[in-house]
Design a protein around this motif. Structure first.
Motif, PDB file in Angstrom:
ATOM      1  N   ILE A 199      74.405  40.785  46.896  1.00 35.83           N
ATOM      2  CA  ILE A 199      75.073  41.647  47.879  1.00 35.83           C
ATOM      3  C   ILE A 199      74.567  43.082  47.759  1.00 35.83           C
ATOM      4  O   ILE A 199      74.271  43.740  48.762  1.00 35.83           O
ATOM      5  CB  ILE A 199      76.599  41.586  47.683  1.00 35.83           C
ATOM      6  CG1 ILE A 199      77.122  40.199  48.039  1.00 35.83           C
ATOM      7  CG2 ILE A 199      77.292  42.655  48.539  1.00 35.83           C
ATOM      8  CD1 ILE A 199      78.591  39.979  47.705  1.00 35.83           C
ATOM      9  N   TRP A 200      74.442  43.570  46.527  1.00 34.27           N
ATOM     10  CA  TRP A 200      73.962  44.932  46.328  1.00 34.27           C
ATOM     11  C   TRP A 200      72.502  45.088  46.758  1.00 34.27           C
ATOM     12  O   TRP A 200      72.112  46.131  47.291  1.00 34.27           O
ATOM     13  CB  TRP A 200      74.136  45.355  44.866  1.00 34.27           C
ATOM     14  CG  TRP A 200      75.421  46.068  44.645  1.00 34.27           C
ATOM     15  CD1 TRP A 200      76.533  45.618  44.007  1.00 34.27           C
ATOM     16  CD2 TRP A 200      75.730  47.388  45.106  1.00 34.27           C
ATOM     17  NE1 TRP A 200      77.528  46.559  44.032  1.00 34.27           N
ATOM     18  CE2 TRP A 200      77.071  47.667  44.700  1.00 34.27           C
ATOM     19  CE3 TRP A 200      75.042  48.357  45.813  1.00 34.27           C
ATOM     20  CZ2 TRP A 200      77.696  48.869  44.977  1.00 34.27           C
ATOM     21  CZ3 TRP A 200      75.681  49.569  46.098  1.00 34.27           C
ATOM     22  CH2 TRP A 200      76.974  49.809  45.684  1.00 34.27           C
ATOM     23  N   ALA A 201      71.703  44.065  46.524  1.00 31.80           N
ATOM     24  CA  ALA A 201      70.307  44.121  46.968  1.00 31.80           C
ATOM     25  C   ALA A 201      70.237  44.251  48.490  1.00 31.80           C
ATOM     26  O   ALA A 201      69.413  45.010  49.027  1.00 31.80           O
ATOM     27  CB  ALA A 201      69.546  42.879  46.495  1.00 31.80           C
ATOM     28  N   LEU A 202      71.107  43.522  49.191  1.00 34.74           N
ATOM     29  CA  LEU A 202      71.137  43.612  50.655  1.00 34.74           C
ATOM     30  C   LEU A 202      71.605  44.988  51.115  1.00 34.74           C
ATOM     31  O   LEU A 202      71.052  45.560  52.069  1.00 34.74           O
ATOM     32  CB  LEU A 202      72.048  42.520  51.221  1.00 34.74           C
ATOM     33  CG  LEU A 202      71.578  41.076  51.024  1.00 34.74           C
ATOM     34  CD1 LEU A 202      72.642  40.100  51.499  1.00 34.74           C
ATOM     35  CD2 LEU A 202      70.267  40.837  51.757  1.00 34.74           C
ATOM     36  N   ILE A 203      72.618  45.540  50.443  1.00 38.53           N
ATOM     37  CA  ILE A 203      73.128  46.866  50.820  1.00 38.53           C
ATOM     38  C   ILE A 203      72.057  47.929  50.612  1.00 38.53           C
ATOM     39  O   ILE A 203      71.804  48.773  51.489  1.00 38.53           O
ATOM     40  CB  ILE A 203      74.389  47.199  50.008  1.00 38.53           C
ATOM     41  CG1 ILE A 203      75.565  46.315  50.446  1.00 38.53           C
ATOM     42  CG2 ILE A 203      74.768  48.675  50.167  1.00 38.53           C
ATOM     43  CD1 ILE A 203      76.792  46.456  49.578  1.00 38.53           C
ATOM     44  N   ILE A 204      71.407  47.910  49.457  1.00 42.42           N
ATOM     45  CA  ILE A 204      70.383  48.921  49.170  1.00 42.42           C
ATOM     46  C   ILE A 204      69.179  48.719  50.069  1.00 42.42           C
ATOM     47  O   ILE A 204      68.576  49.691  50.556  1.00 42.42           O
ATOM     48  CB  ILE A 204      70.008  48.873  47.684  1.00 42.42           C
ATOM     49  CG1 ILE A 204      71.197  49.349  46.842  1.00 42.42           C
ATOM     50  CG2 ILE A 204      68.769  49.730  47.401  1.00 42.42           C
ATOM     51  CD1 ILE A 204      71.021  49.186  45.366  1.00 42.42           C
ATOM     52  N   GLY A 205      68.814  47.463  50.324  1.00 41.02           N
ATOM     53  CA  GLY A 205      67.715  47.211  51.258  1.00 41.02           C
ATOM     54  C   GLY A 205      68.017  47.741  52.640  1.00 41.02           C
ATOM     55  O   GLY A 205      67.146  48.325  53.302  1.00 41.02           O
ATOM     56  N   ALA A 240      70.400  44.214  36.953  1.00 42.58           N
ATOM     57  CA  ALA A 240      71.761  44.486  37.417  1.00 42.58           C
ATOM     58  C   ALA A 240      72.638  45.073  36.318  1.00 42.58           C
ATOM     59  O   ALA A 240      72.467  44.801  35.136  1.00 42.58           O
ATOM     60  CB  ALA A 240      72.383  43.198  37.945  1.00 42.58           C
ATOM     61  N   SER A 241      73.597  45.874  36.750  1.00 44.71           N
ATOM     62  CA  SER A 241      74.636  46.369  35.836  1.00 44.71           C
ATOM     63  C   SER A 241      75.705  45.290  35.660  1.00 44.71           C
ATOM     64  O   SER A 241      75.610  44.199  36.230  1.00 44.71           O
ATOM     65  CB  SER A 241      75.252  47.653  36.387  1.00 44.71           C
ATOM     66  OG  SER A 241      75.835  47.414  37.651  1.00 44.71           O
ATOM     67  N   ALA A 242      76.741  45.598  34.889  1.00 48.17           N
ATOM     68  CA  ALA A 242      77.820  44.633  34.655  1.00 48.17           C
ATOM     69  C   ALA A 242      78.524  44.282  35.968  1.00 48.17           C
ATOM     70  O   ALA A 242      78.676  45.145  36.840  1.00 48.17           O
ATOM     71  CB  ALA A 242      78.819  45.215  33.665  1.00 48.17           C
ATOM     72  N   PRO A 243      78.950  43.026  36.137  1.00 55.15           N
ATOM     73  CA  PRO A 243      79.643  42.641  37.379  1.00 55.15           C
ATOM     74  C   PRO A 243      80.850  43.525  37.693  1.00 55.15           C
ATOM     75  O   PRO A 243      81.128  43.804  38.865  1.00 55.15           O
ATOM     76  CB  PRO A 243      80.069  41.193  37.106  1.00 55.15           C
ATOM     77  CG  PRO A 243      79.096  40.697  36.085  1.00 55.15           C
ATOM     78  CD  PRO A 243      78.772  41.883  35.227  1.00 55.15           C
ATOM     79  N   GLU A 244      81.573  43.955  36.658  1.00 53.79           N
ATOM     80  CA  GLU A 244      82.731  44.812  36.888  1.00 53.79           C
ATOM     81  C   GLU A 244      82.318  46.139  37.530  1.00 53.79           C
ATOM     82  O   GLU A 244      82.994  46.647  38.430  1.00 53.79           O
ATOM     83  CB  GLU A 244      83.458  45.081  35.566  1.00 53.79           C
ATOM     84  CG  GLU A 244      84.082  43.846  34.930  1.00 53.79           C
ATOM     85  CD  GLU A 244      83.087  43.001  34.153  1.00 53.79           C
ATOM     86  OE1 GLU A 244      83.464  41.924  33.674  1.00 53.79           O
ATOM     87  OE2 GLU A 244      81.913  43.434  34.038  1.00 53.79           O
ATOM     88  N   SER A 245      81.200  46.699  37.065  1.00 54.45           N
ATOM     89  CA  SER A 245      80.699  47.951  37.645  1.00 54.45           C
ATOM     90  C   SER A 245      80.252  47.741  39.083  1.00 54.45           C
ATOM     91  O   SER A 245      80.546  48.559  39.965  1.00 54.45           O
ATOM     92  CB  SER A 245      79.538  48.485  36.806  1.00 54.45           C
ATOM     93  OG  SER A 245      79.941  48.767  35.488  1.00 54.45           O
ATOM     94  N   GLN A 246      79.551  46.649  39.332  1.00 54.40           N
ATOM     95  CA  GLN A 246      79.086  46.376  40.693  1.00 54.40           C
ATOM     96  C   GLN A 246      80.258  46.182  41.653  1.00 54.40           C
ATOM     97  O   GLN A 246      80.222  46.673  42.784  1.00 54.40           O
ATOM     98  CB  GLN A 246      78.190  45.136  40.692  1.00 54.40           C
ATOM     99  CG  GLN A 246      76.837  45.342  40.031  1.00 54.40           C
ATOM    100  CD  GLN A 246      75.947  44.133  40.186  1.00 54.40           C
ATOM    101  OE1 GLN A 246      76.408  43.004  40.286  1.00 54.40           O
ATOM    102  NE2 GLN A 246      74.643  44.371  40.199  1.00 54.40           N
ATOM    103  N   LEU A 247      81.290  45.488  41.201  1.00 50.49           N
ATOM    104  CA  LEU A 247      82.455  45.246  42.065  1.00 50.49           C
ATOM    105  C   LEU A 247      83.199  46.541  42.356  1.00 50.49           C
ATOM    106  O   LEU A 247      83.603  46.800  43.500  1.00 50.49           O
ATOM    107  CB  LEU A 247      83.396  44.233  41.405  1.00 50.49           C
ATOM    108  CG  LEU A 247      84.654  43.870  42.203  1.00 50.49           C
ATOM    109  CD1 LEU A 247      84.280  43.271  43.552  1.00 50.49           C
ATOM    110  CD2 LEU A 247      85.531  42.903  41.407  1.00 50.49           C
ATOM    111  N   PHE A 248      83.382  47.380  41.348  1.00 56.58           N
ATOM    112  CA  PHE A 248      84.079  48.649  41.540  1.00 56.58           C
ATOM    113  C   PHE A 248      83.347  49.522  42.556  1.00 56.58           C
ATOM    114  O   PHE A 248      83.953  50.086  43.474  1.00 56.58           O
ATOM    115  CB  PHE A 248      84.190  49.366  40.191  1.00 56.58           C
ATOM    116  CG  PHE A 248      84.818  50.733  40.277  1.00 56.58           C
ATOM    117  CD1 PHE A 248      86.193  50.876  40.413  1.00 56.58           C
ATOM    118  CD2 PHE A 248      84.024  51.880  40.241  1.00 56.58           C
ATOM    119  CE1 PHE A 248      86.768  52.138  40.501  1.00 56.58           C
ATOM    120  CE2 PHE A 248      84.591  53.132  40.323  1.00 56.58           C
ATOM    121  CZ  PHE A 248      85.970  53.268  40.455  1.00 56.58           C
TER     122      PHE A 248
END
Length: 333
Positions: free
Chosen positions: A9-15, A291-299
């Motif tokens: 999801i983050w890869a898509l957002i940053i892309g 990737a960073s920790a899942p908790e960081s990515q979710l926050f």
């Protein structure tokens, strides 16, 4: 097991943020690159006034993408920044000079020529530095145990110089088609004349980079032919946009050349992503490695999903308010 792949999801957002920055800030950098070739000072006034109301909003995507990249994929920063310190510094310096030139050129009459140069050189340096970053990503970095081990100037090679000059040419093409859309009279006529040569330059760079790539990164070349049905669709669509741009310019269409150039950029960008996916840190570190920790990515995701609609709404409103042609003597100041 996670219900959603946060790294994906983050890869898509940053892309999405990257391509939004490229196509939106690209045309105003292109206008700056074309500045010395303008037919007269009235044309330069029109050129600057066509982007002055929107350029700062366009750069929101650079800030959003950069902050998201730091939070979601910290390995990218730990490798890219040491590898590209000088290139990134040049890009930021160019953006600063370009930014202050907007305000000071309108206020200064005696020294206006200096601010013309600041606008031009700031735009050119920023565009060249961005192209060098793309070239460095294609050719790869010297990385051991997630640490950059190369030299401070490894980013500067003949291949990255070519990609830097190629992106400058592409931005200039985007700027010329933007001026076709936003200007009229002798300024628009001049922009029409600039498009064919710039388009040929962009296509020539594409061809040279395609032939050069196997010598700087054989893995990318191999992937092109391993996934030929996926990879080659994007160059084909990009060439279709180039033909559309050529025809619409010859027919003196006003909106179509800009849309066709956007398509050329988007499909080229998608082709680059497909050539490297899922590697985000060359030579072989994937988005999940970085990737960073899942908790960081979710926050962070909860905040970004709130911010992006606001940015899109603000951007759309700005372009709607400042729609229409920019005429000689007009301005937003």
């Amino acid at each position: 097991m996670e219900m959603f792949d946060l790294s994906l999801i983050w890869a898509l957002i940053i892309g999405f943020g990257v391509i939004m920055y490229v196509v939106m800030d690209g045309f105003d950098l292109g206008v700056g690159i074309l500045y010395p070739f303008a037919p007269d000072e009235d044309a330069r006034d029109v050129m600057m006034n066509s982007v002055a109301p929107v350029w700062d909003g366009n750069e929101t995507w650079l800030v959003l993408g950069g902050a998201g990249l730091l939070g979601a994929f910290p390995l990218v920063y730990s490798v890219f920044l040491p590898a590209l310190y000088i290139g990134v510094f040049l890009m930021l310096a160019g953006l600063i000079f370009r930014g202050i030139a907007f305000e000071f050129r309108f206020k200064s009459h005696r020294n206006r020529h200096w601010w013309n140069r600041a606008f031009c050189w700031g735009s050119a340096v920023a565009a060249f530095a961005q192209g060098v970053v793309v070239g460095s990503y294609i050719q790869g970095f010297a990385v051991e145990d997630f640490v950059y081990v190369g030299g401070a100037m490894d980013w500067l090679t003949p291949f990255t110089v070519l990609t830097g000059l190629g992106l400058m040419t592409g931005y200039a093409l985007l700027g010329a088609t933007w001026l076709i859309l936003k200007s009229e009279g002798h300024v628009q006529d001049w922009a029409y004349r600039m498009v064919p040569g710039l388009l040929l330059g962009v296509l020539a760079v594409f061809a040279i980079i395609s032939l050069w790539t196997p010598f700087v990164n054989p893995e990318v070349w191999a992937r092109w032919f391993d996934r030929i049905e996926l990879i080659w669709i994007f160059p084909t669509l990009a060439m279709a946009c180039a033909v559309w741009l050529w025809r619409s310019t010859r027919q003196r269409q006003e909106g179509q050349p800009f849309v066709a150039t956007l398509g050329l950029f988007i499909f080229t960008y998608l082709g680059l992503v497909a050539s490297k996916w899922p590697v985000i840190v060359p030579p072989d570190h994937t988005i999940w490695d970085a990737a960073s920790a899942p908790e960081s990515q979710l926050f962070l995701l909860l905040g970004v999903l709130f911010v992006i609609p606001i940015v899109l709404t603000y951007t759309a409103w700005t372009y709607w308010v400042f729609r229409g042609k920019v005429k000689v003597g007009d301005g937003y100041h």
